[in-house]
Scaffold this motif. Sequence first.
Motif, PDB file in Angstrom:
ATOM      1  N   GLU A  86       0.846  -1.196   0.000  1.00 20.60           N
ATOM      2  CA  GLU A  86       0.000   0.000   0.000  1.00 20.60           C
ATOM      3  C   GLU A  86       0.877   1.240   0.000  1.00 20.60           C
ATOM      4  OE1 GLU A  86      -2.863  -0.166   3.147  1.00 20.60           O
ATOM      5  OE2 GLU A  86      -3.528  -2.164   2.585  1.00 20.60           O
ATOM      6  N   ASN A  87       0.279   2.375  -0.343  1.00 16.02           N
ATOM      7  CA  ASN A  87       0.968   3.661  -0.361  1.00 16.02           C
ATOM      8  C   ASN A  87       2.130   3.695  -1.347  1.00 16.02           C
ATOM      9  OD1 ASN A  87      -0.746   4.725   1.637  1.00 16.02           O
ATOM     10  ND2 ASN A  87       0.541   3.858   3.239  1.00 16.02           N
ATOM     11  N   VAL A  88       1.949   3.010  -2.477  1.00 15.71           N
ATOM     12  CA  VAL A  88       2.962   3.013  -3.528  1.00 15.71           C
ATOM     13  C   VAL A  88       2.353   3.634  -4.775  1.00 15.71           C
ATOM     14  CG1 VAL A  88       4.460   1.621  -5.007  1.00 15.71           C
ATOM     15  CG2 VAL A  88       4.057   0.921  -2.630  1.00 15.71           C
ATOM     16  N   THR A  89       3.024   4.637  -5.304  1.00 16.12           N
ATOM     17  CA  THR A  89       2.631   5.248  -6.566  1.00 16.12           C
ATOM     18  C   THR A  89       3.633   4.819  -7.625  1.00 16.12           C
ATOM     19  OG1 THR A  89       1.651   7.181  -5.512  1.00 16.12           O
ATOM     20  CG2 THR A  89       2.331   7.431  -7.812  1.00 16.12           C
ATOM     21  N   ILE A  90       3.149   4.237  -8.709  1.00 15.15           N
ATOM     22  CA  ILE A  90       3.992   3.928  -9.855  1.00 15.15           C
ATOM     23  C   ILE A  90       3.758   5.068 -10.845  1.00 15.15           C
ATOM     24  CG2 ILE A  90       4.496   2.320 -11.714  1.00 15.15           C
ATOM     25  CD1 ILE A  90       3.295   0.114  -9.832  1.00 15.15           C
ATOM     26  N   ALA A  91       4.777   5.865 -11.038  1.00 15.48           N
ATOM     27  CA  ALA A  91       4.665   7.078 -11.854  1.00 15.48           C
ATOM     28  C   ALA A  91       4.709   6.695 -13.326  1.00 15.48           C
ATOM     29  CB  ALA A  91       5.789   8.036 -11.509  1.00 15.48           C
ATOM     30  N   ASN A  92       3.565   6.737 -13.975  1.00 17.13           N
ATOM     31  CA  ASN A  92       3.440   6.304 -15.357  1.00 17.13           C
ATOM     32  C   ASN A  92       3.844   7.375 -16.354  1.00 17.13           C
ATOM     33  OD1 ASN A  92       2.438   3.692 -14.733  1.00 17.13           O
ATOM     34  ND2 ASN A  92       0.444   4.589 -14.306  1.00 17.13           N
ATOM     35  N   GLY A  93       4.746   6.998 -17.245  1.00 18.92           N
ATOM     36  CA  GLY A  93       5.119   7.868 -18.344  1.00 18.92           C
ATOM     37  C   GLY A  93       5.969   9.072 -17.977  1.00 18.92           C
ATOM     38  N   GLU A 114       1.311  12.484  -2.709  1.00 19.06           N
ATOM     39  CA  GLU A 114       0.418  13.121  -3.677  1.00 19.06           C
ATOM     40  C   GLU A 114       1.035  14.403  -4.247  1.00 19.06           C
ATOM     41  OE1 GLU A 114      -0.467  12.093  -0.572  1.00 19.06           O
ATOM     42  OE2 GLU A 114      -1.697  10.356  -1.115  1.00 19.06           O
ATOM     43  N   GLU A 115       1.667  15.192  -3.388  1.00 22.12           N
ATOM     44  CA  GLU A 115       2.317  16.431  -3.858  1.00 22.12           C
ATOM     45  C   GLU A 115       3.493  16.116  -4.783  1.00 22.12           C
ATOM     46  OE1 GLU A 115       1.624  19.548  -0.194  1.00 22.12           O
ATOM     47  OE2 GLU A 115       3.039  17.889   0.123  1.00 22.12           O
ATOM     48  N   ILE A 116       4.220  15.055  -4.463  1.00 20.40           N
ATOM     49  CA  ILE A 116       5.344  14.668  -5.317  1.00 20.40           C
ATOM     50  C   ILE A 116       4.828  14.173  -6.657  1.00 20.40           C
ATOM     51  CG2 ILE A 116       7.259  13.044  -5.588  1.00 20.40           C
ATOM     52  CD1 ILE A 116       7.542  13.175  -2.478  1.00 20.40           C
ATOM     53  N   GLU A 117       3.764  13.403  -6.626  1.00 23.08           N
ATOM     54  CA  GLU A 117       3.173  12.923  -7.880  1.00 23.08           C
ATOM     55  C   GLU A 117       2.748  14.098  -8.761  1.00 23.08           C
ATOM     56  OE1 GLU A 117      -0.074   9.659  -9.446  1.00 23.08           O
ATOM     57  OE2 GLU A 117      -0.051  10.184  -7.327  1.00 23.08           O
ATOM     58  N   GLU A 118       2.178  15.109  -8.160  1.00 23.06           N
ATOM     59  CA  GLU A 118       1.778  16.312  -8.908  1.00 23.06           C
ATOM     60  C   GLU A 118       3.003  17.011  -9.507  1.00 23.06           C
ATOM     61  OE1 GLU A 118      -0.078  20.571  -7.692  1.00 23.06           O
ATOM     62  OE2 GLU A 118      -1.165  18.806  -6.938  1.00 23.06           O
ATOM     63  N   ALA A 119       4.074  17.099  -8.738  1.00 22.81           N
ATOM     64  CA  ALA A 119       5.295  17.756  -9.226  1.00 22.81           C
ATOM     65  C   ALA A 119       5.918  16.990 -10.380  1.00 22.81           C
ATOM     66  CB  ALA A 119       6.304  17.907  -8.083  1.00 22.81           C
ATOM     67  N   ILE A 120       5.936  15.656 -10.292  1.00 20.96           N
ATOM     68  CA  ILE A 120       6.566  14.911 -11.388  1.00 20.96           C
ATOM     69  C   ILE A 120       5.684  14.860 -12.626  1.00 20.96           C
ATOM     70  CG2 ILE A 120       8.137  13.603  -9.905  1.00 20.96           C
ATOM     71  CD1 ILE A 120       6.277  11.223 -10.108  1.00 20.96           C
ATOM     72  N   GLN A 121       4.393  15.082 -12.472  1.00 22.38           N
ATOM     73  CA  GLN A 121       3.533  15.199 -13.657  1.00 22.38           C
ATOM     74  C   GLN A 121       3.934  16.429 -14.471  1.00 22.38           C
ATOM     75  OE1 GLN A 121       1.325  13.119 -15.051  1.00 22.38           O
ATOM     76  NE2 GLN A 121       1.810  11.672 -13.424  1.00 22.38           N
ATOM     77  N   LYS A 122       4.418  17.457 -13.788  1.00 25.14           N
ATOM     78  CA  LYS A 122       4.879  18.659 -14.495  1.00 25.14           C
ATOM     79  C   LYS A 122       6.130  18.352 -15.304  1.00 25.14           C
ATOM     80  CE  LYS A 122       2.818  21.849 -11.255  1.00 25.14           C
ATOM     81  NZ  LYS A 122       3.010  22.826 -10.203  1.00 25.14           N
ATOM     82  N   VAL A 123       6.941  17.397 -14.814  1.00 29.51           N
ATOM     83  CA  VAL A 123       8.114  16.961 -15.583  1.00 29.51           C
ATOM     84  C   VAL A 123       7.642  16.356 -16.891  1.00 29.51           C
ATOM     85  CG1 VAL A 123      10.007  15.299 -15.659  1.00 29.51           C
ATOM     86  CG2 VAL A 123       9.562  16.574 -13.565  1.00 29.51           C
ATOM     87  N   LYS A 124       6.607  15.533 -16.816  1.00 28.65           N
ATOM     88  CA  LYS A 124       6.042  14.878 -18.005  1.00 28.65           C
ATOM     89  C   LYS A 124       5.588  15.932 -19.010  1.00 28.65           C
ATOM     90  CE  LYS A 124       2.498  11.477 -19.130  1.00 28.65           C
ATOM     91  NZ  LYS A 124       1.466  10.614 -18.519  1.00 28.65           N
TER      92      LYS A 124
END
Length: 128
Positions: A86-93, A114-124
């Motif tokens: 649990e509590n694992v995000t697989i950052a797709n793409g 969740e905040e980190i996931e949002e930040a790395i989406q900006k990388v995408k």
Amino acid sequence: MEYVGVVIISHSSKLAEGLLELIRQVIKDVPVATAGGTEDGEIGTSMEKIHEAISSVMSEKGVIALYDLGSARMNAEMAVEFNQLENVTIANGIPLVEGSYVAAVESSIGKSREEIEEAIQKVKQMEI
């Protein structure tokens, strides 16, 4: 301080270790693990190595896992499902180098998964 763990999954152990070396030049405290190559040192990925990497950096804040190619994603998803993690995000793409680096930096300043996931989406989207 508790940090979100970062896992770097690559078909190449050298690529994963090199990226860890790059991150460690700036970020020392965040738990970062690599799952590169197969158990016998070949090119590929291993569900077991991915599970071990995730487990080694797991915290109450969770883990962000980034990967290089689609089959690495598949093995990461199987590792999470098979081991009921649990509590694992697989950052797709997300680009592996930039995404891993940004994830480690964001974790180092105490951001949530969740905040980190949002930040790395900006990388995408190349907004950084």
